[in-house]
Motif scaffolding. Structure first.
Motif, short mmCIF file in Angstrom:
data_model
loop_
_atom_site.label_atom_id
_atom_site.label_comp_id
_atom_site.label_asym_id
_atom_site.label_seq_id
_atom_site.Cartn_x
_atom_site.Cartn_y
_atom_site.Cartn_z
N ALA A 111 -41.31 77.17 67.91
CA ALA A 111 -40.99 77.19 66.48
C ALA A 111 -41.08 75.79 65.90
N ALA A 112 -41.83 75.64 64.84
CA ALA A 112 -42.03 74.32 64.23
C ALA A 112 -40.73 73.77 63.66
N GLY A 113 -40.54 72.47 63.86
CA GLY A 113 -39.40 71.80 63.25
C GLY A 113 -38.11 71.86 64.04
N TYR A 114 -38.11 72.56 65.17
CA TYR A 114 -36.89 72.68 65.97
C TYR A 114 -36.94 71.72 67.16
N THR A 115 -35.83 71.03 67.38
CA THR A 115 -35.72 70.06 68.47
C THR A 115 -34.54 70.42 69.37
N PHE A 116 -34.39 69.64 70.42
CA PHE A 116 -33.30 69.87 71.35
C PHE A 116 -31.96 69.94 70.63
N ASP A 117 -31.70 69.01 69.73
CA ASP A 117 -30.41 68.96 69.05
C ASP A 117 -30.18 70.16 68.14
N THR A 118 -31.22 70.59 67.41
CA THR A 118 -31.01 71.73 66.51
C THR A 118 -30.77 73.01 67.29
N TYR A 119 -31.39 73.14 68.45
CA TYR A 119 -31.16 74.32 69.27
C TYR A 119 -29.80 74.29 69.95
N ARG A 120 -29.27 73.11 70.18
CA ARG A 120 -27.95 73.02 70.81
C ARG A 120 -26.90 73.75 69.96
N ASP A 121 -27.02 73.65 68.65
CA ASP A 121 -26.09 74.33 67.76
C ASP A 121 -26.30 75.84 67.77
N ILE A 122 -27.52 76.28 68.09
CA ILE A 122 -27.84 77.71 68.07
C ILE A 122 -27.58 78.37 69.42
N LEU A 123 -28.00 77.72 70.50
CA LEU A 123 -27.95 78.33 71.82
C LEU A 123 -26.77 77.88 72.67
N GLY A 124 -26.12 76.79 72.27
CA GLY A 124 -25.00 76.28 73.06
C GLY A 124 -25.46 75.44 74.23
N CYS A 183 -44.61 68.64 74.00
CA CYS A 183 -43.23 69.06 74.28
C CYS A 183 -42.29 67.86 74.16
N GLU A 184 -41.10 68.15 73.70
CA GLU A 184 -40.07 67.12 73.58
C GLU A 184 -39.64 66.70 74.98
N ASP A 185 -39.55 65.39 75.21
CA ASP A 185 -39.19 64.95 76.56
C ASP A 185 -37.70 65.13 76.86
N ARG A 186 -36.94 65.50 75.87
CA ARG A 186 -35.53 65.82 76.06
C ARG A 186 -35.40 67.33 76.13
N HIS A 187 -34.83 67.84 77.21
CA HIS A 187 -34.68 69.28 77.39
C HIS A 187 -33.54 69.52 78.38
N SER A 188 -33.20 70.78 78.59
CA SER A 188 -32.10 71.10 79.51
C SER A 188 -32.58 71.92 80.71
N LEU A 189 -33.89 71.95 80.96
CA LEU A 189 -34.40 72.62 82.16
C LEU A 189 -34.08 71.79 83.39
N ASP A 190 -33.77 72.43 84.51
CA ASP A 190 -33.63 71.68 85.75
C ASP A 190 -35.03 71.42 86.31
N GLY A 191 -35.09 70.69 87.41
CA GLY A 191 -36.40 70.28 87.95
C GLY A 191 -37.30 71.45 88.28
N GLN A 192 -36.75 72.48 88.92
CA GLN A 192 -37.55 73.64 89.30
C GLN A 192 -38.01 74.40 88.06
N GLU A 193 -37.13 74.55 87.09
CA GLU A 193 -37.48 75.26 85.86
C GLU A 193 -38.58 74.52 85.10
N TYR A 194 -38.47 73.18 85.07
CA TYR A 194 -39.51 72.41 84.37
C TYR A 194 -40.85 72.57 85.07
N ASP A 195 -40.84 72.60 86.39
CA ASP A 195 -42.09 72.79 87.14
C ASP A 195 -42.73 74.13 86.79
#
Length: 261
Positions: free
Chosen positions: A94-107, A130-142
């Motif tokens: 989704a355009a315009g959404y970043t890690f911080d904006t999703y934090r408020d939506i997804l927790g 892709c934004e280099d800031r994310h909450s995936l763990d190493g395996q998920e990012y792979d």
């Protein structure tokens, strides 16, 4: 892995087409939801994937969930789904959404990454910023990286550069298509059949891009390699400079980025 699309609009279909063409996924591994179930069924038949009547059904059947909603719909649709998304790999396009904006939506318990793909992903030659800031763990990012690398280049950038990177990669196909059409028109002007002119221009763009990606030679050097002293190409380059090609391209990006500030 089973992959779900919440929203199956044009960009989601381009991604899905790339996954299937490239062999990363089979249609039967894909679940999708969308606004109009009749239209959703029609699009799913095209790819051999599974239409779902609810977003919860998509999530329940998927390991990876791709949020492919229009930007103004994201918060309203996704906030009630946060609990169901725990344990899933969530990828937003989704355009315009970043890690911080999703934090408020997804927790804080949902693992997600924000991306901006472009339309050439449908033929496996795209770019996914892709934004280099994310909450995936190493395996998920792979898992995410392998899947999206099957449809082109995955390029992580810092949050403050996502807009500019998305403009270059995401809007660039429109600019490149205009150049392709114009070069084709010039060929037609001098007698080439239109289909031949477009094919020549299109393959030239493909080849030039591949040449850069493989050799990483400065574009100015690539241009110089084609321009013989006193030759024909340098005269064409001079004409493009007089017409302000560089300034026009930079101004186009300025127009988009200025509107994003």
């Amino acid at each position: 892995m089973k992959t779900g699309f919440i929203g199956l609009g044009s960009m989601a279909q381009a991604i899905l087409e790339g996954f299937i063409k490239g062999g990363a996924l089979e249609g039967r591994q894909v679940y999708a939801s969308g606004g109009s179930y009749e239209r959703l069924e029609k699009n799913c038949r095209r790819f051999g994937c599974n239409p779902c009547r609810t977003n919860e059904e998509v999530i329940g059947n998927s390991d990876i969930v791709i949020i492919a909603l229009k930007a103004h719909m994201v918060e309203e649709v996704m906030k009630p789904l946060a609990k169901a998304l725990k344990g899933k790999i969530v990828v937003s396009i989704a355009a315009g959404y970043t890690f911080d904006t999703y934090r408020d939506i997804l927790g804080t318990e949902v693992h997600y990454i924000c991306t901006i793909p472009n339309t050439p992903v449908s033929v496996g030659e795209g770019v996914t910023v892709c934004e280099d800031r994310h909450s995936l763990d190493g395996q998920e990012y792979d898992v995410f990286y392998r899947l999206f690398s099957s449809i082109g280049v995955v390029t992580p950038v810092e949050t403050h550069l996502v807009g500019a990177a998305g403009t270059v990669a995401g809007c660039g196909p429109a600019f490149a298509s205009m150049f392709l059409e114009a070069l084709g028109d010039a060929g037609v002007k001098y007698g080439l059949p239109r289909r031949t002119a477009y094919e020549l221009a299109a393959q030239m763009l493909c080849g030039t891009g591949k040449l850069y990606m493989e050799k990483r030679q400065h574009p100015g050097e690539m241009k110089d390699a084609v321009c013989s002293p006193g030759g024909t190409t340098i005269r064409g380059v001079a004409a493009l400079e007089r017409a302000g090609l560089r300034d026009a391209v930079i101004s186009a990006v300025d127009e988009i980025e200025g509107g994003n500030v």
